[in-house]
Structures are given as structure tokens and as C-alpha cells.
Scaffold this active site. Structure first.
Site, PDB file in Angstrom:
ATOM      1  N   HIS A  69       0.826  -1.215   0.000  1.00 44.13           N
ATOM      2  CA  HIS A  69       0.000   0.000   0.000  1.00 44.13           C
ATOM      3  C   HIS A  69       0.863   1.270   0.000  1.00 44.13           C
ATOM      4  O   HIS A  69       0.351   2.353  -0.300  1.00 44.13           O
ATOM      5  CB  HIS A  69      -0.988  -0.008   1.176  1.00 44.13           C
ATOM      6  CG  HIS A  69      -0.428   0.348   2.511  1.00 44.13           C
ATOM      7  ND1 HIS A  69      -0.096  -0.592   3.464  1.00 44.13           N
ATOM      8  CD2 HIS A  69      -0.138   1.542   3.075  1.00 44.13           C
ATOM      9  CE1 HIS A  69       0.343   0.009   4.553  1.00 44.13           C
ATOM     10  NE2 HIS A  69       0.337   1.309   4.341  1.00 44.13           N
TER      11      HIS A  69
ATOM     12  N   ASP B 261      -0.283  -7.609   1.607  1.00 37.95           N
ATOM     13  CA  ASP B 261       0.219  -6.233   1.580  1.00 37.95           C
ATOM     14  C   ASP B 261       1.740  -6.236   1.722  1.00 37.95           C
ATOM     15  O   ASP B 261       2.290  -5.911   2.776  1.00 37.95           O
ATOM     16  CB  ASP B 261      -0.441  -5.441   2.709  1.00 37.95           C
ATOM     17  CG  ASP B 261      -0.108  -3.959   2.668  1.00 37.95           C
ATOM     18  OD1 ASP B 261       0.403  -3.493   1.626  1.00 37.95           O
ATOM     19  OD2 ASP B 261      -0.366  -3.273   3.672  1.00 37.95           O
TER      20      ASP B 261
ATOM     21  N   SER C 218       4.147   2.420   8.246  1.00 40.09           N
ATOM     22  CA  SER C 218       3.806   1.419   7.240  1.00 40.09           C
ATOM     23  C   SER C 218       5.050   0.896   6.535  1.00 40.09           C
ATOM     24  O   SER C 218       5.963   1.657   6.204  1.00 40.09           O
ATOM     25  CB  SER C 218       2.878   2.030   6.195  1.00 40.09           C
ATOM     26  OG  SER C 218       1.607   2.295   6.717  1.00 40.09           O
ATOM     27  N   GLY C 219       5.056  -0.396   6.275  1.00 37.59           N
ATOM     28  CA  GLY C 219       6.150  -1.012   5.534  1.00 37.59           C
ATOM     29  C   GLY C 219       7.348  -1.406   6.361  1.00 37.59           C
ATOM     30  O   GLY C 219       8.212  -2.147   5.897  1.00 37.59           O
TER      31      GLY C 219
END
Length: 279
Positions: free
Chosen positions: A86, A135, A229-230
Site C-alpha cells: 500500500h 500487503d 507502514s512497511g
């Protein structure tokens, strides 16, 4: 992840010899820093020891910080950054810059930093933007970094992930839900939960066993947040740190009975291996 803040811990460790089916580069998952497990949370704030997570990557898109990631290497000739799909879907490779060897994003850090471009964005083909299932993504670096005390690859997990296992998450994301982000890398620890607990607390229509895991406390207080995120969810196994998950999504930050959700690295290992061992 869509609403997260992270933290993790690291011990000084020399990586154990990888097994014959390990997809990792020799020496992954180790650092030159020794300190105790953190006893505070990213939401609420604890700065990580400098360069305790030398695989940690600050990902910049069009000149602005967007997500976290992890440097990974296998037997192939190229280096990659592991992150969340994402973060990277519908982006152009030539507009990314990976910043490695960083701790304080407001400082120049000229003696430790390595800033490298990207020549390919590889999103998992099964990624769903509506459910966040699968994801996970890879960014192929335009050139290989110099491996040293400040920049080293992380390790993919060899064994399965166990409920109750202690995990750690790190990042430069917000310190409180909707709050400001720190310049210095933060870290926190929390337990891996059972799939049943994840479904009960997050909803069976939102949480998918096929490629998700979750971690947190019933009382909340420890979580990733916006900007994390990530980044890596990590666990210490056999004298090295393994990246067991990738920060994906959650309901707010550190809310009670709302654990953070991560893409499961074990489930994605074969997909990742096809790239980092084959190019």
C-alpha cells in the site's frame, strides 16, 4: 501501515550460519549495538539505540518521507527493500529514494548514510487495496549499498511464527494517534497473538489468516502508527533478528483490543525468494 507507530529491539549478535534453504544473505540480522529490551512504547516514546537496526530504511517519494522498509539480500546480485504494497502501489520507481544508515532524519549523518535510487517497484500480484491482504512489496535498488556497521541486510524467518512470541517494531511514525512524528527512530515490543484473537478483536471480515498476523496487548498502549507502514516486525531467533512481518494496517494507534496487523513474512517467503535469489 495506514495508522501506525513502531518499535523494536536488538541484541548484539553474530548471525548463525543460514540453513541450506535460507533465502538470506550471510550475516543478516546482526548489529554492533548491545542493549536491553525496551520497556516503553513508540506511542508514548522510546528512541532506539543508534544503528541497532541497520537494515532499517527510510523511504522517500518525490522528496518526502512516506514509509519504512527493510534492506534484504539473498544469493542474487541485487539488493531490495522489503515494504508494504500500500506504500508503493501506483508509484514510479524513479521518484523513490531509499535512505539507509539513518537514525535522525533531521540530521545530515554524512558518515553513516547511503541514499540510493530505485529501478523497479514489485508489488505482490495478490495484493488487495480493499482488504490489505498480501500487503507486501519489494523495491529493487538501482545500486547495491556498501554493507558496514550502519547498513546491513535483515533476515527473513526460517521457522513459523508462534502465538505468544515476543516481537518488536521500529519506525519514524507518529508518537500518538493523529500526532506528530519524531525525527529519531523509535522502537517497542509486543506479543504475537493467535489468529482467533486477531479475528475476534478485528473482525473476521477484516483479518485474513492467509497472509496476516497481529500483535499487541489487550490493554493497548504499544503499536505502530501513521508513517510506520512497511517497516519490520521482528523477533529474535537463534542469535539473530528475523523480520517476521511488515507493518500493514490497524484501527487507530495503540487502542485497547485493537492489535496492529502485519503482512506475514513466512507466507510471502517463496514470492520474495524468487526475486532476491534470482536477480
Amino acid at each position: 501501515m495506514t495508522t501506525y507507530c513502531l518499535i523494536a529491539f536488538l541484541v548484539a549478535a553474530v548471525s548463525a550460519a543460514p540453513s541450506t534453504w535460507d533465502i538470506n544473505a550471510p550475516g543478516c540480522g546482526s548489529n554492533v549495538v548491545s542493549y536491553k529490551y525496551p520497556d516503553h512504547y513508540i506511542v508514548g516514546g522510546q528512541e532506539a539505540a543508534k544503528h541497532a537496526y541497520p537494515w532499517m530504511v527510510a523511504m522517500y517519494y518525490r522528496g518526502s518521507f512516506r514509509c519504512g522498509g527493510s534492506l534484504v539480500q539473498g544469493s542474487g546480485s541485487r539488493s531490495y527493500v522489503l515494504t508494504a504494497a500500500h506504500c508503493t502501489v501506483n508509484t514510479n520507481a524513479n521518484q523513490w529514494e531509499m535512505r539507509l544508515g539513518r537514525h535522525d532524519l533531521s540530521a545530515t549523518e554524512t558518515s553513516t548514510r547511503q541514499h540510493i535510487g530505485v529501478d523497479q517497484v514489485i508489488n505482490n500480484p495478490s495484493y488487495s487495496s480493499s482488504t490489505y491482504n498480501w500487503d507486501i512489496a519489494l523495491l529493487r535498488l538501482a545500486s547495491n549499498p556498501t554493507v558496514n556497521d550502519y547498513v546491513r541486510p535483515g533476515c527473513f524467518p526460517i521457522g513459523d511464527i508462534s502465538p505468544g512470541e515476543n516481537s518488536f517494531v521500529s519506525g519514524w511514525g507518529a508518537l500518538t494517534e493523529g500526532g506528530s512524528s519524531p525525527d529519531k527512530l523509535q522502537v517497542v515490543n509486543k506479543p504475537i497473538l493467535t489468529h482467533q484473537t486477531c479475528r475476534d478483536q478485528l473482525g473476521s471480515n477484516s483479518y485474513y489468516d492467509s497472509n496476516m498476523l497481529c500483535a499487541g496487548f489487550d490493554a493497548g498502549g504499544a503499536d505502530a502508527c501513521q508513517g510506520d507502514s512497511g517497516g519490520p516486525l521482528m523477533a529474535i531467533r537463534g542469535g539473530r533478528v528475523e523480520i517476521v512481518g511488515v507493518v500493514s494496517w490497524g484501527y487507530g494507534c495503540a487502542r485497547p483490543e485493537r492489535p496492529g496487523v502485519y503482512s506475514n513474512s513466512v507466507k510471502s517467503k517463496n514470492w520474495v525468494s524468487g526475486y532476491i535469489n534470482g536477480n
